[in-house]
Enzyme design. Structure first.
Site, PDB file in Angstrom:
ATOM      1  CE1 TYR A 195      21.199 -38.549 -14.882  1.00 17.94           C
ATOM      2  CE2 TYR A 195      19.669 -37.701 -13.574  1.00 17.94           C
ATOM      3  CZ  TYR A 195      19.995 -38.479 -14.428  1.00 17.94           C
ATOM      4  OH  TYR A 195      18.961 -38.555 -15.030  1.00 17.94           O
ATOM      5  CB  SER A 233      20.495 -48.583   3.006  1.00 11.70           C
ATOM      6  OG  SER A 233      21.064 -47.828   3.985  1.00 11.70           O
TER       7      SER A 233
HETATM    8  N1  UFG Z   1      17.148 -44.470  -1.382  1.00 18.19           N
HETATM    9  C1  UFG Z   1      17.096 -44.914  -0.218  1.00 18.19           C
HETATM   10  N2  UFG Z   1      17.847 -46.384  -0.228  1.00 18.19           N
HETATM   11  C2  UFG Z   1      18.454 -46.904  -1.467  1.00 18.19           C
HETATM   12  C3  UFG Z   1      18.285 -46.185  -2.792  1.00 18.19           C
HETATM   13  C4  UFG Z   1      17.640 -45.040  -2.689  1.00 18.19           C
HETATM   14  O1  UFG Z   1      16.803 -44.492   0.848  1.00 18.19           O
HETATM   15  O2  UFG Z   1      19.094 -47.655  -1.327  1.00 18.19           O
HETATM   16  C5  UFG Z   1      16.323 -43.192  -1.686  1.00 18.19           C
HETATM   17  C6  UFG Z   1      17.430 -41.891  -2.377  1.00 18.19           C
HETATM   18  O3  UFG Z   1      17.969 -41.230  -1.267  1.00 18.19           O
HETATM   19  C7  UFG Z   1      16.104 -41.096  -2.914  1.00 18.19           C
HETATM   20  C8  UFG Z   1      15.262 -42.248  -3.362  1.00 18.19           C
HETATM   21  O4  UFG Z   1      15.293 -43.321  -2.456  1.00 18.19           O
HETATM   22  O5  UFG Z   1      15.803 -40.321  -1.934  1.00 18.19           O
HETATM   23  C9  UFG Z   1      14.840 -42.609  -4.625  1.00 18.19           C
HETATM   24  O6  UFG Z   1      16.287 -43.053  -5.109  1.00 18.19           O
HETATM   25  P1  UFG Z   1      16.670 -43.716  -6.582  1.00 18.19           P
HETATM   26  O7  UFG Z   1      18.125 -43.861  -6.395  1.00 18.19           O
HETATM   27  O8  UFG Z   1      15.729 -44.672  -6.714  1.00 18.19           O
HETATM   28  O9  UFG Z   1      16.202 -42.471  -7.451  1.00 18.19           O
HETATM   29  P2  UFG Z   1      16.659 -40.942  -7.557  1.00 18.19           P
HETATM   30  O10 UFG Z   1      15.578 -40.108  -6.916  1.00 18.19           O
HETATM   31  O11 UFG Z   1      17.950 -40.788  -6.947  1.00 18.19           O
HETATM   32  O12 UFG Z   1      16.975 -40.527  -9.032  1.00 18.19           O
HETATM   33  C10 UFG Z   1      16.226 -41.149  -9.860  1.00 18.19           C
HETATM   34  C11 UFG Z   1      16.953 -41.545 -11.390  1.00 18.19           C
HETATM   35  C12 UFG Z   1      17.492 -40.218 -11.945  1.00 18.19           C
HETATM   36  C13 UFG Z   1      16.106 -39.318 -12.128  1.00 18.19           C
HETATM   37  C14 UFG Z   1      15.581 -39.051 -10.692  1.00 18.19           C
HETATM   38  C15 UFG Z   1      14.395 -38.086 -11.006  1.00 18.19           C
HETATM   39  O13 UFG Z   1      18.091 -42.560 -10.994  1.00 18.19           O
HETATM   40  O14 UFG Z   1      17.985 -40.703 -13.123  1.00 18.19           O
HETATM   41  O15 UFG Z   1      15.163 -40.100 -10.444  1.00 18.19           O
HETATM   42  O16 UFG Z   1      13.731 -37.813  -9.708  1.00 18.19           O
HETATM   43  F1  UFG Z   1      16.969 -38.028 -12.519  1.00 18.19           F
END
Ligand code: UFG
Length: 329
Positions: free
Chosen positions: A141, A204
């Site tokens: 991504y 989770s």
């Molecule tokens: N997480 C969990 N459990 C879940 C979902 C997420 O523990 O059910 C954790 C993930 O592993 C991560 C954190 O929570 O550590 C945040 O996860 P998100 O999926 O909410 O967001 P991301 O950090 O993966 O990504 C988001 C956007 C991206 C962007 C990024 C920038 O989806 O588009 O933030 O930091 F690029």
């Protein structure tokens, strides 16, 4: 200005479209509705249903009206999914952005505001992350967005494209009318709130062995209203410049919260127990992403209004309670 907003029926694009209208701009939303909802489209914006990969449709759109600028939100956003099907991300996020940019250049539209991401930085060497820090995505991504930033830099140098690339950290929260509702939902805060609302049994926690104070990933959560206001400042900055601008800004709050801290904050806000289950890491997740947003504060006078995580979660919780099925009724 007349602004084309791709992905304007989505979470971030719709909030920006609403702010553009409030500021007196005219807005055309171009969205294929694969993720977005017509219910998110603000009154006063014109919706054109179409795909950013459809060159002929884009040409028709640019021939029918003269745009002063394009804001490009339409993209896949799930970092976790990008580690299963990277090709979808390179097609939709990188190749389709190129199609849009080619049509813009062909039609003489030279202002572009791009939804970039903190995922460009991968595992950063220092926190908070500054704009010039090394770009080494740990997921496809982030790479798909980095490719667009590279194109923008070359189009700026060669074609005089004027652009702002806004690197969002974790967008969160809601306005009175608009909130976060992905189907399926993968983002931490809306998932936690589903547990609070009783539509999901537990949250989770993806990974408890990261090199962070409590072992879970740390992120910088920024309220959607603050994120949106930065887009209007960026647009104004591009419009004011006679020469071609290349503006790159990180957008975050400058404070990191672990997954466990976000769950705790949501327990306080909602008054619900929110059971959590510890699970394995999700591939591609960097341990810590926290922004320095000093550059946009200094250069464009950006002033975020929501510094507190609880206020951000509170706004998301209020919206989730009013819209238990998101935009679907
Ligand atoms: N997480 C969990 N459990 C879940 C979902 C997420 O523990 O059910 C954790 C993930 O592993 C991560 C954190 O929570 O550590 C945040 O996860 P998100 O999926 O909410 O967001 P991301 O950090 O993966 O990504 C988001 C956007 C991206 C962007 C990024 C920038 O989806 O588009 O933030 O930091 F690029």
């Amino acid at each position: 200005m007349k602004v084309l907003v791709t992905g304007g029926a989505g979470y971030i694009g719709s909030v920006v479209a609403a702010q553009l209208l409030d500021a007196g701009h005219s807005v055309v939303i171009y969205d294929n509705l694969s993720k977005g909802s017509t219910h998110a489209v603000p009154v006063g914006a014109k919706l054109v249903v179409g795909d950013v990969g459809n060159r002929d449709r884009l040409r028709e759109l640019f021939d029918a009206q003269e745009f002063d600028a394009v804001m490009h939100f339409a993209a896949w956003i799930e970092a976790g999914e990008s580690m299963k099907e990277p090709e979808r991300f390179f097609r939709n996020n990188s190749a389709n952005a190129l199609t849009l940019l080619e049509v813009m250049l062909e039609k003489g539209v030279k202002r572009f505001v791009f939804s970039s991401t903190a995922a460009l930085f991968g595992d950063p060497e220092r926190i908070p992350i500054e704009e010039d820090d090394p770009l080494r995505p740990t997921n496809a991504y982030g790479e798909s967005k980095l490719l667009v930033e590279k194109m923008l830099s070359w189009f700026h140098r060669i074609h005089g494209l004027s652009y702002a690339s806004l690197r969002y950290f974790n967008a969160a929260g809601a306005t009175a009318e608009r909130g976060e509702a992905h189907h399926p939902e993968t983002h931490l805060i809306p998932l936690i709130l589903q547990v609070a609302a009783g539509t999901r049994q537990s949250i989770s926690i993806f990974g408890t062995d990261y090199n962070t104070p409590d072992g879970t990933c740390v992120r910088d959560y920024i309220h959607i209203t603050d994120l949106a206001s930065a887009h209007l400042l960026a647009l104004d900055a591009l419009a004011k410049r006679d020469d071609a601008a290349a503006l790159i800004y990180n957008l975050g709050n400058g404070r990191g919260f672990s997954v466990r801290e976000v769950i705790e904050a949501a327990r306080r806000v909602t008054g619900h127990a929110i059971p959590a289950v510890e699970n394995a890491r999700r591939p591609g997740d960097p341990a810590v992403l926290v922004a320095s947003s000093e550059k946009i504060r200094r250069e464009l006078g950006w002033k975020p209004q929501y510094a507190e995580l609880e206020a951000i979660i509170q706004s998301a919780w209020e919206w989730a309670q009013r819209n238990p099925n998101g935009y679907e009724g």
